[in-house]
Structure formats: structure tokens, C-alpha cells
Design an enzyme around this catalytic site. Sequence first.
Site, mmCIF file in Angstrom:
data_model
loop_
_atom_site.group_PDB
_atom_site.id
_atom_site.type_symbol
_atom_site.label_atom_id
_atom_site.label_comp_id
_atom_site.label_asym_id
_atom_site.label_seq_id
_atom_site.Cartn_x
_atom_site.Cartn_y
_atom_site.Cartn_z
ATOM 1 N N PRO A 1 -4.833 12.977 -6.273
ATOM 2 C CA PRO A 1 -3.923 12.059 -6.568
ATOM 3 C C PRO A 1 -4.200 10.637 -6.678
ATOM 4 O O PRO A 1 -4.724 10.169 -5.570
ATOM 5 C CB PRO A 1 -2.838 12.363 -5.762
ATOM 6 C CG PRO A 1 -2.974 13.770 -5.293
ATOM 7 C CD PRO A 1 -4.583 13.726 -5.003
ATOM 8 N N GLU A 2 -3.818 9.723 -7.760
ATOM 9 C CA GLU A 2 -4.046 8.557 -7.897
ATOM 10 C C GLU A 2 -2.617 7.529 -7.708
ATOM 11 O O GLU A 2 -1.612 8.406 -7.038
ATOM 12 C CB GLU A 2 -4.560 8.005 -9.186
ATOM 13 C CG GLU A 2 -5.966 8.606 -9.655
ATOM 14 C CD GLU A 2 -6.555 8.293 -10.900
ATOM 15 O OE1 GLU A 2 -6.210 7.009 -11.299
ATOM 16 O OE2 GLU A 2 -7.473 8.940 -11.414
#
Length: 292
Positions: free
Chosen positions: A2-3
Amino acid sequence: MPELPEVETVRRGLAPAMEGAVIARLELNRPDLRFPLPENFANAVNERRIVSLGRRAKYLLIDLEDDLTVISHLGMSGSFRIENDALAEFHHPRSKDQKHDHVVFHLRQNEGLLRVIYNDPRRFGFMQLWKRSELDLYPAFAELGPEPTGNALDADYLAARLAGKNQPLKGALLDQTVIAGLGNIYVCEALWRAHLSPKRAAGSVVTKTGRPNKELVLLNQSIRDVIADAIAAGGSSLRDHIQTDGSLGYFQHSFSVYDREGGACRTLGCGGTVARITQAGRSTFYCPVCQK
């Protein structure tokens, strides 16, 4: 992994349930995730009130009273979900197999009891305890650059960091000491919006006097815009990312170049085709025609 937009989406989803609640009990279903869980973790947080939920780069921060913070990283497959006895079945469907429910926050609110459950099939995520007043000393935070959502990121700052660099522009933007939390997907998208090639020398967007040129001004705005758009869309549901209510983010449906190799460039009048190259072991997607 996840960013930043995905982690910010998680933070916003958890905040209404967790902020102001008291941790009645912390249930640990295994002793470790990627790393061992903090020593005496459950006792350390028991009966402490959650003051606020924050985020630094790709890390979720659960701030407790008495100067204590739970630092959480989702790793490759970590997710949180919210359940209570009355609403879990209808409003917060189970997002993952329960055998991967490793950490459960049993919370007490004015409205009653609820559970916030951390699920992580691959166990690449982790949780650590740290003093809130000393967060800047946490090893992963010590040299982080400014957030792409904050006022500290502007074209003048970027000019100072990129001046004289022959490193490819994409690689410079992925450097977490330059911008915190900016990852591969959103760098590709921001460079496309700014019509800049990921292969260009980073210093080429800075004037000889060290000022940002027009391209860098547009790039700075493109970075801020693509992050804001991704947060508004709930992030990008690639592989394992899921929101706290079990729903998926949908920014991936708006990708202009990322993961669109062979597709038509979406720049009006361009006529180019999205290409994929490898830079520093990672895939880069861009349009060779309009990104110069």
C-alpha cells in the site's frame, strides 16, 4: 505494498471508530508479524485512551494518552476492519479469512463496545510502540522528506533537492528523503500529468540559478493533485489493499499510464502508446511521445 493514499484512506476509515475510545483489551493471536510484537504490548496499552490517528509517509500512527504511539505498517497484505455486534454482519463484512486475524483492539466508546481487527495473511506488516514526543527519532522517520499533502512540499523545495542531479527523475522522486510516502504508482501518474519523461535527469527541471522551471512547477502540482485524487477515490485496490469497511478503492480505474502497457495515451491529441521500462528493478509506465 500500500502507498500513501491507501494508508491515508485506512486512517480516515478508522478515525471515527478509534479516536476517543479506550482500549479495554488488546488481543494478540500470535507473538509476531514481520517482527516480534512489542514486549508487554497488551499491558502497555491496556485502558489507555486513543487521542488521535495520524500518518507519516506509509505508516499509521495510533496516538495514545501518556505520550505513547502505536506505529503500524500494513506490509504487503495487512488490513484493518471494524466490527461491532450489531453492525458487523451488514456494514463491516469480514474482509479476510479469520485465521489471519492477528491483533484485535477491543475498544470501549460511549456508544458501546467494538473491535478493530488487524488481518495480515503474509505477515509482512508490523506494529511497534514509541514515545510520541520522540517520533522524529524513530529510525524510519529520521530522514524522511516532507509529505506530498503538506505545505512544505513546493516547487522551490524540489528545486533545492533536485538541482545538479543526473539521476533519472523518477528515481529522485521515489527517494523517501526527498518526498515521504510517494511510491511507484503515483510517481508514474504524476510524471504523465506533467508530461515529463521518467528518464530525464532530475536536475534538468531546475534553472542554472537554482530556481524551479515551469516544468517543475507543473510537476509539483501534479504530485499534489494525483495524491489528492487517489485519496478521494479510496486508494488503488491492487492485490491486497482493502478499506476498513471491506470495500475496495477504485483509483486504479483512473490510471492514465500505470499498468497500461500497450494502451493508447490519454493525453488529448497525443496518439502515443504507453510503454513499460525497468528502472532500478521496478516497472515504469509512461508515454514516449508526450513525456519529454
